[in-house]
Design an enzyme around this catalytic site. Structure first.
Site, PDB file in Angstrom:
ATOM      1  N   GLU A   9      55.597  48.450  42.223  1.00 21.70           N
ATOM      2  CA  GLU A   9      56.815  48.674  43.011  1.00 21.70           C
ATOM      3  C   GLU A   9      57.454  50.031  42.776  1.00 21.70           C
ATOM      4  OE1 GLU A   9      57.103  44.234  41.891  1.00 21.70           O
ATOM      5  OE2 GLU A   9      56.314  46.070  41.030  1.00 21.70           O
ATOM      6  N   ASP A  96      55.560  42.565  40.635  1.00 19.41           N
ATOM      7  CA  ASP A  96      56.163  41.714  39.606  1.00 19.41           C
ATOM      8  C   ASP A  96      55.711  40.259  39.714  1.00 19.41           C
ATOM      9  OD1 ASP A  96      57.491  43.786  38.437  1.00 19.41           O
ATOM     10  OD2 ASP A  96      59.412  43.400  39.391  1.00 19.41           O
ATOM     11  N   ASP A  98      56.706  37.181  40.135  1.00 21.88           N
ATOM     12  CA  ASP A  98      57.584  36.123  40.618  1.00 21.88           C
ATOM     13  C   ASP A  98      57.380  35.990  42.119  1.00 21.88           C
ATOM     14  OD1 ASP A  98      58.818  38.379  41.600  1.00 21.88           O
ATOM     15  OD2 ASP A  98      60.690  38.120  40.504  1.00 21.88           O
ATOM     16  N   GLU A 100      59.154  36.962  44.603  1.00 20.11           N
ATOM     17  CA  GLU A 100      59.405  38.177  45.365  1.00 20.11           C
ATOM     18  C   GLU A 100      58.283  39.182  45.181  1.00 20.11           C
ATOM     19  OE1 GLU A 100      63.224  40.674  46.808  1.00 20.11           O
ATOM     20  OE2 GLU A 100      63.402  39.163  45.238  1.00 20.11           O
ATOM     21  N   TYR A 320      58.996  40.806  31.134  1.00 19.73           N
ATOM     22  CA  TYR A 320      59.600  40.699  32.470  1.00 19.73           C
ATOM     23  C   TYR A 320      60.988  40.084  32.363  1.00 19.73           C
ATOM     24  CZ  TYR A 320      59.927  40.136  37.490  1.00 19.73           C
ATOM     25  OH  TYR A 320      60.330  40.217  38.802  1.00 19.73           O
ATOM     26  N   ARG A 322      63.130  38.867  34.773  1.00 18.30           N
ATOM     27  CA  ARG A 322      63.625  37.839  35.700  1.00 18.30           C
ATOM     28  C   ARG A 322      62.925  36.533  35.350  1.00 18.30           C
ATOM     29  NH1 ARG A 322      63.052  42.374  39.162  1.00 18.30           N
ATOM     30  NH2 ARG A 322      65.110  43.206  39.737  1.00 18.30           N
ATOM     31  N   HIS A 366      57.496  32.308  33.082  1.00 20.58           N
ATOM     32  CA  HIS A 366      57.301  33.488  32.256  1.00 20.58           C
ATOM     33  C   HIS A 366      57.714  33.161  30.830  1.00 20.58           C
ATOM     34  CE1 HIS A 366      58.764  35.370  36.240  1.00 20.58           C
ATOM     35  NE2 HIS A 366      57.490  35.110  36.322  1.00 20.58           N
TER      36      HIS A 366
END
Length: 888
Positions: A9, A96, A98, A100, A320, A322, A366
């Site tokens: 990203e 990432d 997740d 999203e 990570y 989130r 996670h």
């Protein structure tokens, strides 16, 4: 030679990966999302623009197909990725780990349409070992996660684009509704409603100031005879004493009891209890607990915390960020154990600890947030990352290490002292202490609290060694084990429910299962930007606009702002991500209804039946008419009866609804009817000087306001400074305000003027586009060119630093220390200081009326409550890679 193309990203994440992967791979950044639903009407694809649902960009008449567009600012990056793809042997999507991130990977494949193999890799920390493991275990994009994220995006679009127009029509243009944000606003408003309904109650008790073995401590009266003495928790919200078995002391009773007990020395120690206790460490951080703790300890907003955490993750410092998991990998457990033994000693480590995740609907599979390298201590990272990131890393490292350390062993002591009056009635005082026998994890970390009283309770407080039967007497009494230094009768008032802070709001949302780790920061940002809340210190205060919106949504769309219903939707999205529910069936039921339950589409179809929201404040005793708050084009306003000329007035944006009643509203109406108060005339121009109140608060004005529609220039206006009140401001003070910004003289380098003024972040000096905040001892009205040039020569600091002080008045000399006591204007209102301790004035305190004795009492009370939390200087976030766009 063709190489694998790795897409992440952000450029920061790409730079970190290049350190591990070298020249074997080509690594490029997508700069966040590559496409999304159109935000502007001009972005809507021509093929659907004329459709009834075109503005939604979701086919609600069919199968809810979303129509995505590539925004103008992403086209350049897409073209760069397409160019890189021409020489790629394969595409590796490393976004990432997740929903999203999965969605971004899916969108990349849809946009780039690669003709080479595509693989998806997932790693929860950017280390060489983790990345290599991910490459060895590559897989396809998870369609279930993609559908879950797409369902969330469609849901949010339907909710916002369907309900927001209702708010524009019935409340105020420019407002927005959101599936998570509207719940957050409702919670904040309902807490304010509790504060509006709250009625204060007063009560008294006695504090005995004692000493022994060189230590001072306080014992509080807890019983008189066989009845407990009332405290704040014994009263309900209406101010009524809820408990029947307690005794409420008033001022006269407390003072009479004080006199009786002072004359009945010696008293006796009647109970001593010492109990061993164990205090266990908190789990390592999840997203929400990191946001909460950074808000408590550092004063960071959720958004500021997540920006710092994003940088730390992208640069390989933390795992990570989130996540709602509190577990640590076996590797992390081993590294933490080694770091603890090396830094603190073997006695500080017992065995590995794993914590059970207690979050409702936890789904982010996670680890907890932790350092990627436990040997990298906070001081080692401080010089390598910017200031915000360094402070967040320190929290993450300390919390993760402490979570694996040994328990703290404590001894909690309770001391009871009994005094008997002449009638034989026993009055019992109690004092509690805490001694730390073995600090354990407290060597590394102490958890913060939303309750300052709880934080005080966490401090070590040692009581003198006593036995039952020991005497309490005067200091000169040789037989007394403890000395009574003073017996004080103290009055107290019950306090309304505390407003939400960012920390407590995030905690509540997480407990209720509302939103996800990635949504909290953007949700709070959105409700602040839309004017639903403003901040008073750390407290989140709702505006009357928030009251109006919440009232409308609760009356006509209650399901959609119901905590339980919204939490159920999160569970539905979890089921979609696990492949246990069909996404289309879920979205269709939400919009069109399901069985007896009406869908969102039907709810808004007949918006003519939706009434305009009003907040009734009460009745004007003089006229018998209702005083209410309504919302209009320019924001909330008060209205008397049915309104009309002279019967309505705007409400300033910073008014706190809980403290705004009928009298306040009538005062605004009176000021509006009477017109602005004239303070005098400007001796240099002869123009009148007025003080007025507007939407953004009180201000002074030089000259008359032009008629509506007139092209005449607007008169000069300046807002009042903190600590100034429109009722008491004088002409001379107004003239000083109107002198801002002051021109100090030409800068020697270019002859451009140097000016001094007061802005959003306090007093400053300015040369061209270069600003410098004044320091604590500078006075914006007296600073000269020489001092300004001295400030310009220094390195520029962050803007959230300590503001320069403006002295409102000299109060006098402290009767005991001899220090000068001043009344200053601070960022959060007026306060008194003796140079060592600062104490804010009560909300209704008049800075000009505070006496020396009152100032001394405020300072002593503040000093007794312990040191204040340090305010954190805010740094401008470093510019760099684009962040993923998190939807609320």
């Amino acid at each position: 030679m063709a190489k694998p193309l790795v897409i992440v990203e952000s450029p920061a994440k790409a730079r970190t990966l290049r350190r591990f992967l070298g020249n074997r791979y080509r690594i490029e950044a997508s700069y966040g999302h590559v496409r999304d639903l159109p935000e502007r009407a001009s972005d809507v694809p021509a093929a659907i623009k004329k459709k009834p649902w075109g503005r939604l960009a979701v086919d609600v008449d069919g199968d809810f197909t979303p129509y995505y567009v590539i925004s103008a600012d992403k086209r350049k990056h897409i073209q760069e990725l397409k160019t890189a793809l021409k020489d790629a042997s394969e595409v590796i999507l490393a976004t990432d780990p997740d929903r999203e991130g999965e969605s971004i990977s899916w969108h990349l494949t849809e946009v780039l349409k690669p003709r080479v193999p595509v693989r998806r890799i997932v790693f929860h920390e950017i280390t060489e070992e983790a990345v290599q493991h991910a490459l060895e275990n590559a897989h396809a994009v998870d369609e279930h996660l993609v559908r879950a994220q797409e369902s969330r995006r469609i849901l949010d679009r339907l909710f916002g684009y369907t309900l927001s127009p209702v708010l524009w029509k019935k409340v105020q243009t420019g407002l927005s509704a959101g599936r998570v944000q509207s719940i957050a606003v409702r919670l904040i408003v309902e807490r304010e409603e509790e504060r509006r309904a709250f009625r204060r109650a007063s009560y008294w008790n006695l504090d005995a100031r004692l000493s022994g073995e060189g230590r001072g401590f306080t014992a509080t009266l807890v019983r008189v005879g066989d009845r407990r003495v009332a405290t704040g928790r014994d009263f309900d919200a209406s101010g009524t004493l809820a408990a029947s078995d307690v005794q409420r002391l008033d001022e006269a009773e407390a003072r009479q009891l004080k006199e009786r007990l002072e004359s009945r020395l010696p008293w006796r120690v009647t109970a001593v209890e010492a109990k061993p206790a164990i205090q266990r460490p908190a789990p390592p951080f999840t997203t929400s607990t990191l946001q909460q703790e950074a808000n408590r300890k550092l004063g960071f907003s959720a958004d500021r915390t997540m920006s710092a955490a994003q940088r730390l993750h992208d640069e390989g410092y933390i795992s990570y960020h989130r996540t709602d998991s509190t577990t640590l990998s076996e590797k992390a457990l081993r590294e933490a154990a080694r770091a603890i033994r090396e830094r603190y000693g073997n006695e500080y480590y017992d065995k590995p600890r794993q914590y059970q995740t207690r979050v409702r609907n936890a789904q982010e599979a996670h680890e907890a947030i932790r350092p990627t390298d436990f040997t990298r201590a906070p001081q080692d990272a401080a010089g390598d990352v910017e200031a915000d990131a360094a402070r967040v890393y320190e929290l993450v490292w300390q919390r993760a290490v402490a979570s694996q350390m040994a328990d703290a062993r404590l001894v909690r002591t309770t001391l009871e002292i009994t005094a008997q009056d002449e009638g034989g009635t026993a009055s019992v005082f109690s004092s509690s202490g805490k001694a730390i026998e073995f600090p354990g994890f407290l060597r590394a970390y102490v958890e913060g609290s939303d309750d300052p009283a709880a934080e005080l309770g966490d401090r070590e407080t040692l009581l003198p060694t006593c036995r039952v039967g020991d005497l309490v007497g005067r200091a000169e009494d040789a037989e007394a084990r403890l000395a009574l230094n003073a017996l004080d009768a103290r009055g107290h008032e019950t306090q309304p429910p505390a407003r939400y802070t960012e920390a407590s709001l995030v905690k509540r949302l997480e407990e209720e299962g509302i939103g996800r780790p990635s949504t909290y920061a953007p949700t709070i940002n959105t409700i602040s930007r839309r004017g639903y809340i403003f901040r008073q210190g750390k407290a989140l205060v709702p505006s009357f606009t928030a009251f109006a919106v919440t009232q409308l949504l609760k009356q006509h769309f209650d399901d959609y702002v119901d905590v339980g219903f919204t939490a159920e939707m999160e569970e539905d999205l979890d089921q979609i991500s696990n492949g246990e529910r069909d996404w289309l069936e879920f979205v269709r039921a939400f919009y069109r209804g399901d069985g007896d339950r009406l869908g969102l589409e039907q709810r808004v179809r007949d918006d003519d039946s939706i009434s305009y929201p009003v907040v009734d404040l009460g009745v004007d005793a003089a006229s018998g008419e209702t005083v209410r708050v309504r919302s209009g084009r320019y924001g909330p306003f008060v209205q008397l009866g049915e309104g009309g000329p002279g019967r309505a007035a705007s409400i300033p944006d910073d008014v706190e609804p809980a403290d705004f009643g009928v009298e306040d509203a009538l005062a605004l109406l009176k000021a509006r009817a009477e017109g602005p108060r004239q303070l005098g005339t400007d001796p240099s121009t002869g123009l009148p000087i007025y003080v007025l109140s507007g939407r953004f608060g009180a201000y002074v004005q030089l000259g008359e306001s032009p008629e509506k529609g007139s092209k005449a220039p607007k008169p000069k206006r300046t807002s009042l400074l903190p600590g100034m009140a429109p009722e008491t401001i004088t002409r001379d003070e107004a003239l000083k305000l109107l002198s801002l910004p002051r021109e100090l003289g030409p800068h020697p380098s270019d002859g451009a003027p140097v000016v001094a003024g007061w802005g959003r972040f306090g007093p400053y000096v300015k040369h061209g586009s270069d600003f410098r905040s004044l320091e604590q001892d500078d006075d914006v009205f007296a600073v000269d060119l020489g001092r300004a040039l001295e400030l310009f020569e220094r390195e520029k600091r962050g803007r959230r630093r300590q503001a320069a002080k403006t002295v409102l008045r000299e109060v006098g000399m402290h009767p005991r220390s001899g220090a000068k006591i001043q009344m200053l204007a601070g960022r959060y209102g007026p306060y008194v200081t003796d140079g060592t301790t600062n104490a804010s004035l009560p909300k209704d305190g008049d800075p000009k009326a505070v006496t020396l004795d009152e100032a001394v009492a405020l300072l002593e009370a503040r000093a007794a409550s312990g040191p204040p939390r340090r305010r954190v200087a805010r740094r401008t976030p470093a510019r760099g890679g684009a962040r993923k766009q998190k939807s609320a």
